[in-house]
Design an enzyme around this catalytic site. Sequence first.
Site, PDB file in Angstrom:
ATOM      1  N   GLY A  15      11.077 102.179  20.012  1.00  0.00           N
ATOM      2  CA  GLY A  15      11.758 102.796  21.272  1.00  0.00           C
ATOM      3  C   GLY A  15      13.342 102.256  20.413  1.00  0.00           C
ATOM      4  O   GLY A  15      14.616 102.393  21.250  1.00  0.00           O
ATOM      5  N   LYS A  16      13.969 102.308  19.778  1.00  0.00           N
ATOM      6  CA  LYS A  16      15.329 102.326  19.240  1.00  0.00           C
ATOM      7  C   LYS A  16      15.833 104.017  19.471  1.00  0.00           C
ATOM      8  O   LYS A  16      17.301 103.986  19.385  1.00  0.00           O
ATOM      9  CB  LYS A  16      15.336 102.235  17.612  1.00  0.00           C
ATOM     10  CG  LYS A  16      14.531 101.641  17.157  1.00  0.00           C
ATOM     11  CD  LYS A  16      15.053 101.383  15.250  1.00  0.00           C
ATOM     12  CE  LYS A  16      13.011 102.358  15.009  1.00  0.00           C
ATOM     13  NZ  LYS A  16      12.203 101.946  15.282  1.00  0.00           N
ATOM     14  N   HIS A  41      12.752 108.863  16.518  1.00  0.00           N
ATOM     15  CA  HIS A  41      13.345 108.037  17.290  1.00  0.00           C
ATOM     16  C   HIS A  41      13.545 109.140  18.286  1.00  0.00           C
ATOM     17  O   HIS A  41      13.537 110.835  18.980  1.00  0.00           O
ATOM     18  CB  HIS A  41      14.511 108.283  16.962  1.00  0.00           C
ATOM     19  CG  HIS A  41      15.386 107.109  16.229  1.00  0.00           C
ATOM     20  ND1 HIS A  41      16.587 106.734  16.089  1.00  0.00           N
ATOM     21  CD2 HIS A  41      13.877 106.710  14.990  1.00  0.00           C
ATOM     22  CE1 HIS A  41      15.555 105.970  14.470  1.00  0.00           C
ATOM     23  NE2 HIS A  41      14.711 105.961  14.390  1.00  0.00           N
ATOM     24  N   GLN A 223      13.481 103.277  10.785  1.00  0.00           N
ATOM     25  CA  GLN A 223      12.052 101.690  10.683  1.00  0.00           C
ATOM     26  C   GLN A 223      13.045 100.864  11.325  1.00  0.00           C
ATOM     27  O   GLN A 223      12.444 100.434  12.722  1.00  0.00           O
ATOM     28  CB  GLN A 223      12.337 102.315   8.995  1.00  0.00           C
ATOM     29  CG  GLN A 223      12.099 103.402   8.035  1.00  0.00           C
ATOM     30  CD  GLN A 223      12.820 104.074   7.978  1.00  0.00           C
ATOM     31  OE1 GLN A 223      14.405 104.617   7.722  1.00  0.00           O
ATOM     32  NE2 GLN A 223      12.375 105.470   8.929  1.00  0.00           N
ATOM     33  N   ARG A 302       0.247 111.159  13.840  1.00  0.00           N
ATOM     34  CA  ARG A 302      -1.074 109.493  12.994  1.00  0.00           C
ATOM     35  C   ARG A 302      -1.566 108.086  14.576  1.00  0.00           C
ATOM     36  O   ARG A 302      -0.198 108.216  15.101  1.00  0.00           O
ATOM     37  CB  ARG A 302      -0.607 109.365  12.099  1.00  0.00           C
ATOM     38  CG  ARG A 302      -0.625 109.917  10.496  1.00  0.00           C
ATOM     39  CD  ARG A 302      -0.299 108.751   9.437  1.00  0.00           C
ATOM     40  NE  ARG A 302       0.673 108.587   9.027  1.00  0.00           N
ATOM     41  CZ  ARG A 302       1.434 108.018   8.589  1.00  0.00           C
ATOM     42  NH1 ARG A 302       0.827 107.333   7.318  1.00  0.00           N
ATOM     43  NH2 ARG A 302       3.092 107.032   8.519  1.00  0.00           N
ATOM     44  N   PRO A 303      -3.188 108.166  14.452  1.00  0.00           N
ATOM     45  CA  PRO A 303      -2.180 107.395  15.804  1.00  0.00           C
ATOM     46  C   PRO A 303      -1.700 106.446  15.253  1.00  0.00           C
ATOM     47  O   PRO A 303      -2.157 105.681  14.082  1.00  0.00           O
ATOM     48  CB  PRO A 303      -3.828 107.162  15.753  1.00  0.00           C
ATOM     49  CG  PRO A 303      -4.891 107.942  14.542  1.00  0.00           C
ATOM     50  CD  PRO A 303      -3.472 108.661  13.805  1.00  0.00           C
ATOM     51  N   ARG A 304      -1.066 105.381  16.044  1.00  0.00           N
ATOM     52  CA  ARG A 304      -0.206 103.739  15.126  1.00  0.00           C
ATOM     53  C   ARG A 304      -1.468 103.245  15.580  1.00  0.00           C
ATOM     54  O   ARG A 304      -2.344 102.921  16.341  1.00  0.00           O
ATOM     55  CB  ARG A 304       0.176 104.111  16.330  1.00  0.00           C
ATOM     56  CG  ARG A 304       1.430 104.567  15.877  1.00  0.00           C
ATOM     57  CD  ARG A 304       2.809 104.233  17.109  1.00  0.00           C
ATOM     58  NE  ARG A 304       4.266 105.403  17.207  1.00  0.00           N
ATOM     59  CZ  ARG A 304       4.772 105.343  17.379  1.00  0.00           C
ATOM     60  NH1 ARG A 304       4.432 105.222  18.655  1.00  0.00           N
ATOM     61  NH2 ARG A 304       5.608 106.365  17.979  1.00  0.00           N
ATOM     62  N   ASP A 332       6.057  98.301  31.086  1.00  0.00           N
ATOM     63  CA  ASP A 332       4.987  98.819  31.898  1.00  0.00           C
ATOM     64  C   ASP A 332       3.585  99.577  31.060  1.00  0.00           C
ATOM     65  O   ASP A 332       2.024  99.011  31.752  1.00  0.00           O
ATOM     66  CB  ASP A 332       5.384 100.258  32.251  1.00  0.00           C
ATOM     67  CG  ASP A 332       5.739 101.174  31.181  1.00  0.00           C
ATOM     68  OD1 ASP A 332       6.895 100.832  30.354  1.00  0.00           O
ATOM     69  OD2 ASP A 332       5.689 102.283  31.130  1.00  0.00           O
ATOM     70  N   GLY A 417      12.563  97.924  29.288  1.00  0.00           N
ATOM     71  CA  GLY A 417      12.134  98.923  28.881  1.00  0.00           C
ATOM     72  C   GLY A 417      10.712  98.773  30.167  1.00  0.00           C
ATOM     73  O   GLY A 417       9.767  98.124  29.810  1.00  0.00           O
TER      74      GLY A 417
HETATM   75  P1  GDP Z   1      11.748 104.605  17.654  1.00  0.00           P
HETATM   76  O1  GDP Z   1      11.346 105.384  16.606  1.00  0.00           O
HETATM   77  O2  GDP Z   1      11.276 103.362  17.797  1.00  0.00           O
HETATM   78  O3  GDP Z   1      12.764 105.055  17.850  1.00  0.00           O
HETATM   79  O4  GDP Z   1      10.487 105.062  18.767  1.00  0.00           O
HETATM   80  P2  GDP Z   1       9.680 106.271  19.053  1.00  0.00           P
HETATM   81  O5  GDP Z   1      10.314 107.221  19.888  1.00  0.00           O
HETATM   82  O6  GDP Z   1       8.918 106.493  17.553  1.00  0.00           O
HETATM   83  O7  GDP Z   1       8.454 105.237  20.005  1.00  0.00           O
HETATM   84  C1  GDP Z   1       8.312 104.637  20.820  1.00  0.00           C
HETATM   85  C2  GDP Z   1       8.051 105.501  22.045  1.00  0.00           C
HETATM   86  O8  GDP Z   1       7.891 104.661  23.549  1.00  0.00           O
HETATM   87  C3  GDP Z   1       8.809 106.838  22.531  1.00  0.00           C
HETATM   88  O9  GDP Z   1       7.935 107.669  22.924  1.00  0.00           O
HETATM   89  C4  GDP Z   1       9.668 106.932  24.002  1.00  0.00           C
HETATM   90  O10 GDP Z   1       9.525 107.825  24.707  1.00  0.00           O
HETATM   91  C5  GDP Z   1       8.300 105.336  24.613  1.00  0.00           C
HETATM   92  N1  GDP Z   1       9.727 104.629  25.496  1.00  0.00           N
HETATM   93  C6  GDP Z   1      10.224 103.755  25.051  1.00  0.00           C
HETATM   94  N2  GDP Z   1      10.684 102.727  26.162  1.00  0.00           N
HETATM   95  C7  GDP Z   1      10.055 102.566  26.558  1.00  0.00           C
HETATM   96  C8  GDP Z   1       9.287 102.356  27.841  1.00  0.00           C
HETATM   97  O11 GDP Z   1      10.002 101.640  28.328  1.00  0.00           O
HETATM   98  N3  GDP Z   1       8.176 102.103  28.609  1.00  0.00           N
HETATM   99  C9  GDP Z   1       7.633 103.908  27.613  1.00  0.00           C
HETATM  100  N4  GDP Z   1       6.159 103.612  28.678  1.00  0.00           N
HETATM  101  N5  GDP Z   1       7.593 104.383  26.999  1.00  0.00           N
HETATM  102  C10 GDP Z   1       8.363 103.713  26.282  1.00  0.00           C
HETATM  103  P1  IMO Z   2      11.113 105.123  13.167  1.00  0.00           P
HETATM  104  O1  IMO Z   2      12.406 105.249  12.948  1.00  0.00           O
HETATM  105  C1  IMO Z   2       7.173 103.575  11.895  1.00  0.00           C
HETATM  106  C2  IMO Z   2       6.402 103.767   7.389  1.00  0.00           C
HETATM  107  C3  IMO Z   2       5.335 104.427   6.950  1.00  0.00           C
HETATM  108  C4  IMO Z   2       4.740 104.027   5.383  1.00  0.00           C
HETATM  109  C5  IMO Z   2       5.572 103.276   5.251  1.00  0.00           C
HETATM  110  C6  IMO Z   2       6.500 103.607   4.103  1.00  0.00           C
HETATM  111  O2  IMO Z   2      10.727 106.042  13.649  1.00  0.00           O
HETATM  112  O3  IMO Z   2      10.622 103.743  13.484  1.00  0.00           O
HETATM  113  P2  IMO Z   2       8.775 106.340   3.608  1.00  0.00           P
HETATM  114  O4  IMO Z   2       7.685 107.273   4.593  1.00  0.00           O
HETATM  115  O5  IMO Z   2       9.238 105.748   4.497  1.00  0.00           O
HETATM  116  O6  IMO Z   2       7.959 105.816   2.621  1.00  0.00           O
HETATM  117  O7  IMO Z   2       6.561 105.262   4.546  1.00  0.00           O
HETATM  118  O8  IMO Z   2       7.057 103.495   6.559  1.00  0.00           O
HETATM  119  N1  IMO Z   2       7.791 103.848   8.674  1.00  0.00           N
HETATM  120  C7  IMO Z   2       7.657 104.077   9.390  1.00  0.00           C
HETATM  121  N2  IMO Z   2       6.641 103.903  10.682  1.00  0.00           N
HETATM  122  N3  IMO Z   2       8.334 104.344  12.580  1.00  0.00           N
HETATM  123  C8  IMO Z   2       9.208 104.168  11.446  1.00  0.00           C
HETATM  124  O9  IMO Z   2      10.183 105.420  11.794  1.00  0.00           O
HETATM  125  C9  IMO Z   2       8.631 105.013   9.825  1.00  0.00           C
HETATM  126  N4  IMO Z   2       9.255 105.137   9.003  1.00  0.00           N
HETATM  127  C10 IMO Z   2       7.855 105.092   8.062  1.00  0.00           C
HETATM  128  O10 IMO Z   2       4.065 104.655   7.522  1.00  0.00           O
HETATM  129  O11 IMO Z   2       3.671 102.694   6.154  1.00  0.00           O
HETATM  130 MG    MG Z   3       9.444 105.873  15.132  1.00  0.00          MG
END
Ligand code: GDP
Ligand code: IMO
Ligand code: MG
Length: 433
Positions: A15-16, A41, A223, A302-304, A332, A417
């Site tokens: 959730g960055k 993000h 990452q 992909r499914p996490r 939540d 959050g």
């Molecule tokens: P990031 O890569 O760290 O920016 O995170 P992602 O965007 O890949 O994944 C975080 C997911 O969680 C996104 O779908 C956000 O909209 C959601 N999210 C972030 N904070 C919260 C929270 O506090 N509650 C819920 N339910 N969703 C959140």
């Molecule tokens: P955000 O910024 C989650 C994972 C890939 C793989 C490994 C190497 O959204 O958090 P790469 O393509 O970087 O050489 O893959 O790192 N990976 C992530 N996993 N969130 C990410 O970015 C990722 N960026 C790369 O799934 O295991």
């Molecule tokens: Mg992400």
Amino acid sequence: MAGIIVVGAQWGDEGKGKATDLIAGKMDYVARYNGGSNAGHTVVVGDQTYALRLMPSGIVNPGVTAVIGNGVALDPKELVEEKASLEQRGVDTSHLLISLSAQVTTGYHRYLDRVSESHLGKRKIGTTGRGIGPTYADKINRIGIRVADLFDEKAVTAKVEQNLALKNELLTKIYGAEPLDAHKVVDELLTYGEQLRPYAADTSLVLNKALDEGKNVLFEGGQATMLDIDHGTYPFVTSSNPTAGGACTGTGVGPTKITRVVGVSKAYTTRVGAGPFPTELFDESGQWLRDRGHEYGVVTKRPRRTGWFDALVVRYAVRVNGLTDLVITKLDTLTGLKKIPVCVAYDITDHDGSVRRVTELPVDQGLFDSAKPVYEELDGWDENITGITDFDRLPAAAQTYVRRLEELAGCRISLVGNGPQRDHVIRLHPLVD
Ligand code: GDP
Ligand code: IMO
Ligand code: MG
């Protein structure tokens, strides 16, 4: 002046994007410092959801200048496309600056990423296929192309031709793949490069001047700590330094300008791709977390992989990043559980076969692979907590859960959050002075 780093404390997707967006309102600049279009993000503004990849999350904030630092692997094609799609949605992307020294990801990096993954077979990393590893490999080998080269046709042609002479041998003779045409690669780079030219700048100079003038800069990591090339679960990592030190090398700003380091962690754990994950769940609770938390990748869909909160991982992130604050997201998602396990130690099997209980993350990856989680069980809650802004109004069990995570992590929790929206947050301590 504020110099705030936002860094992932687990394996990514914590959730960055949302954390950055919450702070960006008070920032003058938001600078991405590592990674490339492997990041996804998410920023939710009202009924609009933005999935940002190369663009710093600050771009959706009209008052903020978005910066792509020298530490980023910049794919010009991806950036031009992302920029156009944001513009189409009404986001002004004119306040963008790109470092002249950022490394460029080309078609051959994307191709090599996919080909080398299939060559690894069972040992594959599960990369995002965005050419990240090959781009950073060229950087370290000192044969990379930098943004400044895109504006010099002679330089870029010579570099691409020289690189492909070798890479085509590798592609055809080792990987049994098709060779690539240097002219096509050069054409693509020049075409997209020209569109990015107005935004190219000495971003280290810009950011340092801004900080000297008392302005606020947020450094946004892609990452996360456990995917860091030095500090993560090597070799199942990305090829850059998402950890806090990477913010300095990745932007050309010295550590004396950093005022806060904010780690972001989910209230549980997820991971995408291959590699060890001690608290991973393979039963119905894992699927329950995936469904409840919509845990599917932003970039690759992909499914996490899902699991319980791992206090050893987050405490490690507190240490290697020097975190001053933690943001806990997705509290939540846990609503409705009777009991919530939290990992407080590992039982690891030593090289001689003996089992030991540890409370610090083992650096030896062989030992980390053997880690079996030791859980403490906390009470769950049933009440809907989405959107509550006052910590005291959370159910007592949810308050205890957050306080216990804080204690185990050894770092104060400043934001919690409790939903995807901007206002779905509990503020415990201000992140900007
Ligand atoms: P990031 O890569 O760290 O920016 O995170 P992602 O965007 O890949 O994944 C975080 C997911 O969680 C996104 O779908 C956000 O909209 C959601 N999210 C972030 N904070 C919260 C929270 O506090 N509650 C819920 N339910 N969703 C959140
Ligand atoms: P955000 O910024 C989650 C994972 C890939 C793989 C490994 C190497 O959204 O958090 P790469 O393509 O970087 O050489 O893959 O790192 N990976 C992530 N996993 N969130 C990410 O970015 C990722 N960026 C790369 O799934 O295991
Ligand atoms: Mg992400």
